[in-house]
Write an enzyme that holds these catalytic residues in place. Sequence first.
Site, mmCIF file in Angstrom:
data_model
loop_
_atom_site.group_PDB
_atom_site.id
_atom_site.type_symbol
_atom_site.label_atom_id
_atom_site.label_comp_id
_atom_site.label_asym_id
_atom_site.label_seq_id
_atom_site.Cartn_x
_atom_site.Cartn_y
_atom_site.Cartn_z
ATOM 1 N N TYR A 19 39.742 32.272 47.949
ATOM 2 C CA TYR A 19 39.388 33.668 48.203
ATOM 3 C C TYR A 19 39.959 34.115 49.550
ATOM 4 C CZ TYR A 19 36.534 37.708 49.466
ATOM 5 O OH TYR A 19 36.124 38.952 49.885
ATOM 6 N N GLU A 41 29.821 43.098 47.006
ATOM 7 C CA GLU A 41 29.318 43.099 48.387
ATOM 8 C C GLU A 41 27.858 43.568 48.417
ATOM 9 O OE1 GLU A 41 30.578 41.726 50.956
ATOM 10 O OE2 GLU A 41 32.710 41.573 50.526
ATOM 11 N N TRP A 49 27.627 35.027 50.769
ATOM 12 C CA TRP A 49 28.799 35.436 49.991
ATOM 13 C C TRP A 49 29.166 34.341 48.994
ATOM 14 C CZ3 TRP A 49 30.956 39.235 47.892
ATOM 15 C CH2 TRP A 49 32.259 39.181 47.400
#
Length: 187
Positions: A19, A41, A49
């Site tokens: 990522y 988000e 995350w």
Amino acid sequence: MTEKIRCTWSEGDTLYEKYHDEEWGKPTYDDQKLFEMLILEGAQAGLSWKTVLYKRENYRKAFDKFNIDQIVNYNEEKVAELLENPGIIRNRLKINSVITNAKAFKKVQETHGSFAKFLWDYVEGTPQKNHFTTLEEVPASTPLSDQISKDLKKLGFKFVGSKIIYAYMQSIGMVNDHVKTCFLYKE
């Protein structure tokens, strides 16, 4: 062969590194991708995350590949189905925010031509590049994320607090917060 030096937050996990290397901080102008990242988000609120990133494929399946035209038509039956899906974060407020945000996103597209144009106008289409040496220097929010958050809330968006928006700005490349030692800092 020398190992790549990355931002420390991404080290030690293959999915995180992928990522970081392929997505985080790269300018994104595609409305579909911008919507997906806004939703993810927002899903992160109160969580890590990593939790969301590991559920991303499940989110794509559960939310019809983040197809806005489909999501705006979700009803209580669909919400109930989503609340039973163990592959996503089963929080009613977060699930309902996806529908709310799809409707608000669509209105912004209609008003501005695209969500990308609306969003990128805040930085005149050019990513802001910061010059941080350590992760500790990177802010959780900025005056710009405060403003975007405030504006999105006025437009009806949910789960768009300033910290969420700053993380969003980082993820879609509106701001480049790769630290100076990271191999992606110069790109």
